[in-house]
Design an enzyme around this catalytic site. Structure first.
Site, PDB file in Angstrom:
ATOM      1  CG  ASP A  16       9.736   5.352  32.866  1.00 37.96           C
ATOM      2  OD1 ASP A  16       9.465   5.838  33.973  1.00 37.96           O
ATOM      3  OD2 ASP A  16       8.885   5.100  32.003  1.00 37.96           O
ATOM      4  CE  LYS A  19      13.857  11.786  34.504  1.00 39.08           C
ATOM      5  NZ  LYS A  19      13.302  10.692  33.724  1.00 39.08           N
ATOM      6  N   GLY A  20      17.136   9.417  38.536  1.00 36.23           N
ATOM      7  CA  GLY A  20      17.338   9.487  39.989  1.00 36.23           C
ATOM      8  C   GLY A  20      18.715   9.015  40.400  1.00 36.23           C
ATOM      9  N   GLY A  43       8.173   8.381  39.210  1.00 37.57           N
ATOM     10  CA  GLY A  43       8.476   7.545  40.370  1.00 37.57           C
ATOM     11  C   GLY A  43       9.920   7.130  40.336  1.00 37.57           C
ATOM     12  CG  HIS A  44      12.950   8.857  42.013  1.00 34.97           C
ATOM     13  ND1 HIS A  44      12.517  10.067  41.559  1.00 34.97           N
ATOM     14  CD2 HIS A  44      13.287   9.035  43.296  1.00 34.97           C
ATOM     15  CE1 HIS A  44      12.589  10.948  42.533  1.00 34.97           C
ATOM     16  NE2 HIS A  44      13.059  10.347  43.598  1.00 34.97           N
ATOM     17  CD  GLN A 226       6.888  13.246  34.122  1.00 37.06           C
ATOM     18  OE1 GLN A 226       7.049  14.433  34.296  1.00 37.06           O
ATOM     19  NE2 GLN A 226       6.491  12.452  35.100  1.00 37.06           N
ATOM     20  CB  VAL A 417      27.247  -1.657  34.157  1.00 36.72           C
ATOM     21  CG1 VAL A 417      27.965  -1.164  32.928  1.00 36.72           C
ATOM     22  CG2 VAL A 417      28.071  -1.360  35.427  1.00 36.72           C
TER      23      VAL A 417
END
Ligand code: IMP
Length: 441
Positions: A16, A19-20, A43-44, A226, A417
């Site tokens: 979480d 990364k996407g 999930g992203h 992950q 940010v």
């Protein structure tokens, strides 16, 4: 700048890490994004032209028709979930002509989900807190050479024969060990045949495609799912997932060799989160943890579960630097820390004997005697979400980032940010290195 480099994007914590967002950013200059592991436990959310898309299996990058998006052999595919994701895109006018699925990827079937639930129930107080998506049982079947690959799934006679054989075996466990009602193989075949038909056109040999792009300088982004600490071999076992989120997983889960990887960017938040059970040395169980959770919307994309929140742990990050061969770090969610009078960074642990421990101890999971050693820095109250350069950050936020970089020993390529693509502060020099090819092959 055109990205000819092959870059692995890896989670540096317990998943979480957003990364996407980095994948999406780097994909603009690449020819291919390949997801290398996990399943729909991940999930992203991708926002493009004001429209929000939620994905669990499809790699970030699908919205760009010029990029080939590949689901690698290391991924476990829940066919129903994937078909729904594809339909969701098509219904919104997005082409999926650029999507390919490795024929060697394994499929998740109803008995995997059922066994995930039954096994978790059986673990009682020591449950892992899985996402309940059948991930562990699907990878277990793969290792046990029981699994059904996509190439078999899309071939009706083979699929029917394999399901009948596997369900007969699984039913023994479901009935005799757990006392539950058996599954009906014919029902599974009937339900899943339309999914197989829908996925067949996407099924492909992917290793040669990835090799071709990676070895000809076309730029491949290897998208991890992950995080490092959830790795089956190197994570906080047994409270881990069943795949290889680490950078090495990019080779295993796509079929390319390590010499083709040019750089590895670890993605971390400016604090730490974890979902599910297991050790979490810097967890904050007070109002500071709640503050981070609410400001950071720290609730699971897949399960909606509240995430456990805590201070940044650089013992963990240094471990992630080493095991991933990390060349740069991307530090995110800095805006979430705004408003705290002081922020803490875990710089080491102390064991029960009072000794300082700088490297992640292998008995961290089983030995409750480790306590975090913190450095306390002044916080900042200014809104940082509009900062676009490091100079625009408040001095205390800059000092925080500099301290993280010094403690981790790798350069910070990007500071995030906010969720927007533009809410990213890049270090042009480090980014240039990340996107530069090392020509071995
Ligand atoms: P599983 O992957 O569903 O078997 O879950 C095993 C552990 O990994 C649990 O603690 C999950 O909460 C965690 N996990 C799996 N996927 C993710 C993810 O995408 N983000 C964060 N935690 C995850």
């Amino acid at each position: 700048m055109a990205n000819s480099a092959n870059v692995v994007i890896v989670g540096a914590q317990w998943g979480d890490e957003a990364k996407g967002k980095l994948v999406d950013f780097l994909a603009c200059n690449a020819s291919m994004v390949v997801r290398y592991g996990g399943g729909n436990n991940a999930g992203h959310t991708v926002t493009a032209n004001g429209i929000e898309y939620k994905f669990h299996l499809i790699p970030a990058g699908i919205l760009n028709p010029d990029i080939l998006c590949i689901v690698g052999s290391g991924v476990v595919i829940d066919p129903g979930v994937l078909v729904k994701e594809i339909e969701g895109l098509v219904n919104r006018g997005v082409s999926v002509a650029n999507l390919k699925l490795s024929s060697a990827a394994h499929v998740i079937l109803p008995y995997h989900r059922l066994l995930d639930e039954l096994e978790e129930r059986g673990r009682g107080a020591s449950k892992i807190g899985t996402t309940g998506r059948g991930i562990g049982p699907a990878y277990a079947d793969k290792s046990n050479r029981y699994g059904i690959r996509l190439s078999e799934f899309v071939c009706p006679e083979v699929f029917a024969a394999r399901v009948r054989a596997v369900v007969a075996e699984k039913n023994l466990i479901i009935e005799k060990v757990y006392g539950e009602a058996p599954l009906d193989a014919d029902q599974i075949i009937a339900e899943y045949t339309p999914y197989a038909e829908a996925l067949k056109p996407f099924c492909s040999e992917i290793a040669p495609l990835v090799y071709d792009a990676a070895s000809h300088g076309k730029g491949v982004i290897f998208e991890g799912a992950q995080g490092t600490l959830l790795d089956i071999d190197l994570g906080t076992y047994p409270y881990v997932t069943s795949s290889h989120p680490i950078a090495g997983g990019a080779c295993l889960g796509t079929g390319i060799g390590p010499t083709l990887i040019d750089s590895v960017v670890g993605v971390a938040k400016g604090y730490t989160t974890r979902v599910g059970s297991g050790v979490f040395p810097t967890e904050l169980l007070d109002e500071r943890g709640d503050y981070i959770r609410e400001r950071g919307h720290e609730y699971g994309t897949t399960t909606g579960r509240p995430r456990r929140c805590g201070w940044l742990d650089t013992v963990i990050l240094r471990f992630a630097v080493k095991v991933n061969g990390m060349t740069a770090l991307s530090l995110g969610h800095l805006d979430v820390l705004t408003g705290m009078n002081e922020v803490q960074i875990c710089v080491a642990y102390r064991n029960a004997e009072g000794e300082l421990i700088n490297d992640l101890p292998s008995d961290l999971v089983t030995n409750a005697g480790y306590t975090p050693v913190y450095e306390t820095l002044p916080g900042w109250h200014e809104d940082v979400s509009n900062a676009r350069t490091a100079e625009e950050l408040p001095a205390n936020a800059r000092a925080y980032v500099a301290r993280v970089q010094a403690l981790c020993g790798v350069p910070i390529a990007a500071i995030s940010v906010g969720p927007g693509r533009e809410q990213t502060i890049l270090d042009a020099e480090v980014m240039q290195k990340v996107q530069t090819r090392r020509q071995w092959v």
